[in-house]
Design a protein around this motif. Structure first.
Motif, PDB file in Angstrom:
ATOM      1  N   PRO A  12       0.744  -1.407  -0.226  1.00 23.48           N
ATOM      2  CA  PRO A  12       0.123  -0.141   0.012  1.00 23.48           C
ATOM      3  C   PRO A  12       0.874   1.307  -0.133  1.00 23.48           C
ATOM      4  CG  PRO A  12      -1.023  -1.714   1.553  1.00 23.48           C
ATOM      5  CD  PRO A  12       0.378  -2.175   1.165  1.00 23.48           C
ATOM      6  N   GLN A  54      -0.542   3.839  -3.014  1.00 21.71           N
ATOM      7  CA  GLN A  54      -1.466   4.811  -2.522  1.00 21.71           C
ATOM      8  C   GLN A  54      -1.264   6.226  -2.828  1.00 21.71           C
ATOM      9  OE1 GLN A  54      -1.980   3.735   1.588  1.00 21.71           O
ATOM     10  NE2 GLN A  54      -3.403   2.226   1.040  1.00 21.71           N
ATOM     11  N   ASN A  55       0.146   6.806  -2.710  1.00 25.86           N
ATOM     12  CA  ASN A  55       0.371   8.227  -2.930  1.00 25.86           C
ATOM     13  C   ASN A  55       0.087   8.432  -4.473  1.00 25.86           C
ATOM     14  OD1 ASN A  55       1.355  10.762  -2.321  1.00 25.86           O
ATOM     15  ND2 ASN A  55       2.952  10.136  -3.508  1.00 25.86           N
ATOM     16  N   ALA A 115      -1.939   6.543  -6.537  1.00 25.20           N
ATOM     17  CA  ALA A 115      -3.344   6.489  -7.123  1.00 25.20           C
ATOM     18  C   ALA A 115      -4.151   7.737  -6.693  1.00 25.20           C
ATOM     19  CB  ALA A 115      -3.907   5.229  -6.224  1.00 25.20           C
ATOM     20  N   LYS A 116      -3.662   8.447  -5.549  1.00 27.54           N
ATOM     21  CA  LYS A 116      -4.254   9.604  -5.173  1.00 27.54           C
ATOM     22  C   LYS A 116      -4.369  10.777  -6.066  1.00 27.54           C
ATOM     23  CE  LYS A 116      -4.417   8.620  -0.104  1.00 27.54           C
ATOM     24  NZ  LYS A 116      -3.672   8.975   1.100  1.00 27.54           N
ATOM     25  N   GLU A 148     -11.965   1.652  -8.740  1.00 21.07           N
ATOM     26  CA  GLU A 148     -11.315   0.642  -8.069  1.00 21.07           C
ATOM     27  C   GLU A 148     -11.844  -0.694  -8.578  1.00 21.07           C
ATOM     28  OE1 GLU A 148     -10.469   0.606  -4.023  1.00 21.07           O
ATOM     29  OE2 GLU A 148     -10.453   2.754  -3.853  1.00 21.07           O
ATOM     30  N   TYR A 193      -6.494   0.341  -9.844  1.00 22.09           N
ATOM     31  CA  TYR A 193      -6.732   1.786  -9.595  1.00 22.09           C
ATOM     32  C   TYR A 193      -6.897   2.279 -10.874  1.00 22.09           C
ATOM     33  CZ  TYR A 193      -5.978   0.824  -4.750  1.00 22.09           C
ATOM     34  OH  TYR A 193      -6.121   0.509  -3.401  1.00 22.09           O
ATOM     35  N   LYS A 209      -1.692  -2.807  -7.213  1.00 18.03           N
ATOM     36  CA  LYS A 209      -0.957  -3.173  -6.027  1.00 18.03           C
ATOM     37  C   LYS A 209      -0.994  -4.973  -6.197  1.00 18.03           C
ATOM     38  CE  LYS A 209      -3.046  -3.760  -1.766  1.00 18.03           C
ATOM     39  NZ  LYS A 209      -2.623  -5.286  -1.523  1.00 18.03           N
TER      40      LYS A 209
END
Length: 289
Positions: A49, A53-54, A56-57, A64, A73, A86
């Motif tokens: 993650p 995550q950074n 994907a944001k 998703e 994503y 991921k």
């Protein structure tokens, strides 16, 4: 008075009349107005993650999706389709996730990124290695030794599993296999390296295996004999699958620790690495418009 044309069967060829009125038939006339061929996405991979995550944001219009335990994503960057996956840790997870993503989304290019351990004493925590080459660090054929004769890993011979379909006994199989980075992706990464301010960005060889090496002599062995700058657990398997599908690939890794110079583990390096990869993708996209 307008003429009406008939073919040999006596059927009015209205479409032919229209095409003639518009200046004749061309190859482009076969396409339907208002439709465009969908752009193939760029695939960004990360194992954990903290490694995805950074990024994907930063995408727009994110949706998703899941396939098994793999998380995707789907979004856009500068109106271009980008998919972040991921994969989970390890070579098997990474290879499987890459194959699923390729079959499902047909990416135009793949970038694997995340954290890694340093092999080069000249590199420090937060430095980034662009994988000019990737190499497998756990594919070996051991020496023949009897019981009680011990273990000497320095005498193990490299085993290239892709060399042939035979048993691997030929000299052709006893070599180190490297996968080269795609030059367009590598050029894009080099073009924006000055935008990364947390450390330096260098080209090097990234090694992969389901092993976390803490033995300094073992790390030195790989650095001197395989030319490794860093090690992680996914890149080679992803490069192998990408190569099988003939898809451009680049491995980008930030050092989260370096045993060779007492660089303490810092997982927070994963965030700035994704920021850098974001700039790499923007640069690469600019060449595809």
């Amino acid at each position: 008075m307008k003429k009406i044309f008939f073919n040999k069967l006596g059927v009015i060829t209205i479409s032919a009349v229209l095409l003639l009125a518009l200046g004749g038939w061309s190859a482009n006339s076969a396409s339907v107005a208002g439709t465009k061929k969908a752009k193939k996405p760029i695939l960004i991979e990360g194992a954990m993650p903290i490694e995805v995550q950074n990024f994907a944001k930063k995408l727009q219009n994110v949706k998703e999706e899941k396939s098994g335990k793999f998380e995707f994503y789907k979004g856009t960057l500068d109106h271009y389709p980008v998919i972040v996956v991921k994969t989970g840790k390890g070579m098997e997870n990474a290879a499987a996730a890459t194959a699923v993503a390729i079959e499902r989304y047909k990416p135009i290019a793949i970038i694997n990124q995340g954290t890694a351990g340093g092999h080069d004493p000249k590199l420090h925590v937060a430095d980034i290695v662009l994988g000019e080459k990737t190499v497998h660090l756990a594919s070996f054929k051991t020496e023949i030794k009897g019981e009680g004769q011990g273990v000497d890993t320095t005498q193990w011979k490299p085993m290239d599993l892709m060399a042939s379909e035979g048993s691997g006994s030929s000299s052709d199989a006893e070599k180190i296999r490297y996968y080269d980075a795609d030059q367009d992706l590598l050029s894009a990464a080099n073009a924006v390296k000055d935008q990364y301010t947390n450390g330096k960005v260098v080209e090097g060889t990234i090694g992969s295996a389901d092993i976390w090496n803490n033995e300094l002599d073992r790390i030195k062995y790989f650095h001197e004999n395989f030319g490794t700058s860093a090690e992680e657990m996914e890149g080679f398997s992803e490069a192998q699958i990408a190569n099988e599908y003939n898809i451009p690939f680049l491995d980008i890794r930030v050092l989260s620790n370096n045993k060779t110079n007492d660089g303490a583990y810092n997982p927070n390096t994963a965030g700035p690495c994704q920021d850098y990869v974001y700039n790499v993708v923007k640069k690469y996209i600019s060449t595809k418009k």
